[in-house]
Design a protein around this motif. Structure first.
Motif, mmCIF file in Angstrom:
data_model
loop_
_atom_site.group_PDB
_atom_site.id
_atom_site.type_symbol
_atom_site.label_atom_id
_atom_site.label_comp_id
_atom_site.label_asym_id
_atom_site.label_seq_id
_atom_site.Cartn_x
_atom_site.Cartn_y
_atom_site.Cartn_z
ATOM 1 N N LEU A 16 4.198 7.912 -12.973
ATOM 2 C CA LEU A 16 4.308 6.636 -12.289
ATOM 3 C C LEU A 16 2.898 6.168 -11.934
ATOM 4 O O LEU A 16 2.177 6.852 -11.217
ATOM 5 N N SER A 17 2.521 5.022 -12.485
ATOM 6 C CA SER A 17 1.251 4.381 -12.137
ATOM 7 C C SER A 17 1.567 3.010 -11.570
ATOM 8 O O SER A 17 2.390 2.284 -12.112
ATOM 9 N N ASP A 18 0.921 2.681 -10.468
ATOM 10 C CA ASP A 18 1.196 1.409 -9.809
ATOM 11 C C ASP A 18 0.032 1.072 -8.892
ATOM 12 O O ASP A 18 -0.971 1.775 -8.864
ATOM 13 N N THR A 19 0.195 0.018 -8.153
ATOM 14 C CA THR A 19 -0.764 -0.301 -7.107
ATOM 15 C C THR A 19 -0.062 -0.139 -5.772
ATOM 16 O O THR A 19 1.148 -0.352 -5.674
ATOM 17 N N GLY A 20 -0.772 0.276 -4.777
ATOM 18 C CA GLY A 20 -0.160 0.435 -3.474
ATOM 19 C C GLY A 20 -1.207 0.619 -2.404
ATOM 20 O O GLY A 20 -2.328 1.027 -2.670
ATOM 21 N N ILE A 21 -0.807 0.279 -1.218
ATOM 22 C CA ILE A 21 -1.688 0.435 -0.067
ATOM 23 C C ILE A 21 -0.974 1.257 0.987
ATOM 24 O O ILE A 21 0.237 1.389 0.969
ATOM 25 N N GLY A 22 -1.718 1.781 1.885
ATOM 26 C CA GLY A 22 -1.149 2.530 2.993
ATOM 27 C C GLY A 22 -1.593 1.918 4.297
ATOM 28 O O GLY A 22 -2.162 0.827 4.342
ATOM 29 N N GLY A 23 -1.349 2.604 5.365
ATOM 30 C CA GLY A 23 -1.808 2.187 6.680
ATOM 31 C C GLY A 23 -1.254 0.857 7.137
ATOM 32 O O GLY A 23 -0.101 0.520 6.896
ATOM 33 N N ILE A 24 -2.092 0.076 7.782
ATOM 34 C CA ILE A 24 -1.665 -1.196 8.373
ATOM 35 C C ILE A 24 -1.242 -2.198 7.295
ATOM 36 O O ILE A 24 -0.328 -2.989 7.512
ATOM 37 N N GLY A 25 -1.869 -2.146 6.114
ATOM 38 C CA GLY A 25 -1.478 -3.050 5.024
ATOM 39 C C GLY A 25 -0.049 -2.821 4.589
ATOM 40 O O GLY A 25 0.721 -3.767 4.383
ATOM 41 N N ALA A 26 0.349 -1.568 4.453
ATOM 42 C CA ALA A 26 1.732 -1.238 4.080
ATOM 43 C C ALA A 26 2.689 -1.642 5.189
ATOM 44 O O ALA A 26 3.773 -2.157 4.925
ATOM 45 N N TRP A 27 2.295 -1.427 6.427
ATOM 46 C CA TRP A 27 3.155 -1.805 7.550
ATOM 47 C C TRP A 27 3.396 -3.307 7.556
ATOM 48 O O TRP A 27 4.535 -3.757 7.731
ATOM 49 N N ILE A 28 2.357 -4.095 7.334
ATOM 50 C CA ILE A 28 2.502 -5.555 7.300
ATOM 51 C C ILE A 28 3.423 -5.962 6.151
ATOM 52 O O ILE A 28 4.321 -6.794 6.328
ATOM 53 N N ASP A 29 3.206 -5.383 4.968
ATOM 54 C CA ASP A 29 4.087 -5.684 3.826
ATOM 55 C C ASP A 29 5.538 -5.356 4.155
ATOM 56 O O ASP A 29 6.431 -6.178 3.958
ATOM 57 N N ASN A 30 5.782 -4.140 4.630
ATOM 58 C CA ASN A 30 7.146 -3.656 4.822
ATOM 59 C C ASN A 30 7.877 -4.296 5.994
ATOM 60 O O ASN A 30 9.091 -4.473 5.932
ATOM 61 N N HIS A 31 7.164 -4.644 7.046
ATOM 62 C CA HIS A 31 7.827 -5.144 8.244
ATOM 63 C C HIS A 31 7.729 -6.649 8.454
ATOM 64 O O HIS A 31 8.485 -7.196 9.259
ATOM 65 N N ILE A 32 6.818 -7.309 7.750
ATOM 66 C CA ILE A 32 6.657 -8.749 7.953
ATOM 67 C C ILE A 32 6.827 -9.511 6.646
ATOM 68 O O ILE A 32 7.764 -10.309 6.494
ATOM 69 N N LEU A 33 5.929 -9.279 5.683
ATOM 70 C CA LEU A 33 5.924 -10.085 4.464
ATOM 71 C C LEU A 33 7.216 -9.979 3.662
ATOM 72 O O LEU A 33 7.785 -11.002 3.261
ATOM 73 N N PHE A 34 7.697 -8.777 3.391
ATOM 74 C CA PHE A 34 8.906 -8.632 2.584
ATOM 75 C C PHE A 34 10.120 -9.228 3.284
ATOM 76 O O PHE A 34 11.020 -9.761 2.642
ATOM 77 N N LYS A 35 10.169 -9.155 4.613
ATOM 78 C CA LYS A 35 11.280 -9.768 5.355
ATOM 79 C C LYS A 35 11.204 -11.282 5.269
ATOM 80 O O LYS A 35 12.223 -11.944 5.093
ATOM 81 N N LEU A 36 10.006 -11.848 5.367
ATOM 82 C CA LEU A 36 9.857 -13.300 5.251
ATOM 83 C C LEU A 36 10.222 -13.793 3.848
ATOM 84 O O LEU A 36 10.741 -14.892 3.683
ATOM 85 N N MET A 37 9.947 -12.971 2.851
ATOM 86 C CA MET A 37 10.207 -13.345 1.460
ATOM 87 C C MET A 37 11.642 -13.031 1.038
ATOM 88 O O MET A 37 12.038 -13.345 -0.078
#
Length: 78
Positions: A16-37
């Motif tokens: 599996l090769s992909d792009t990904g971030i951890g830390g605060i960036g992942a938290w923002i994606d998972n808890h804010i951006l994906f919910k808004l989208m």
């Protein structure tokens, strides 16, 4: 991952090769951006998160490395 492991022959390799971030960036994606989208069941993972998911699904992780920037590869063996 469970299905990938099920269909692999013994000794088979799942890469599996992909792009990904951890830390605060992942938290923002998972808890804010994906919910808004309204993106459904979508979550950001970094390579360590993917390696953990592979182990949880019965793979032996043989490689877990950052390639460049946010690009990573995780290799699991059945």
């Amino acid at each position: 991952m469970r299905e990938a492991r099920r269909v692999l022959k013994p000794g088979g390799v799942y890469i599996l090769s992909d792009t990904g971030i951890g830390g605060i960036g992942a938290w923002i994606d998972n808890h804010i951006l994906f919910k808004l989208m309204n993106s459904g069941d979508c979550h950001t993972q970094n390579r360590h998160g993917i390696a953990g998911m592979m182990k949880k699904n019965g793979f032996t992780v043989t490689e877990c490395r950052q390639i460049r920037g946010m690009i990573y590869t995780v290799v699991g063996e059945k």
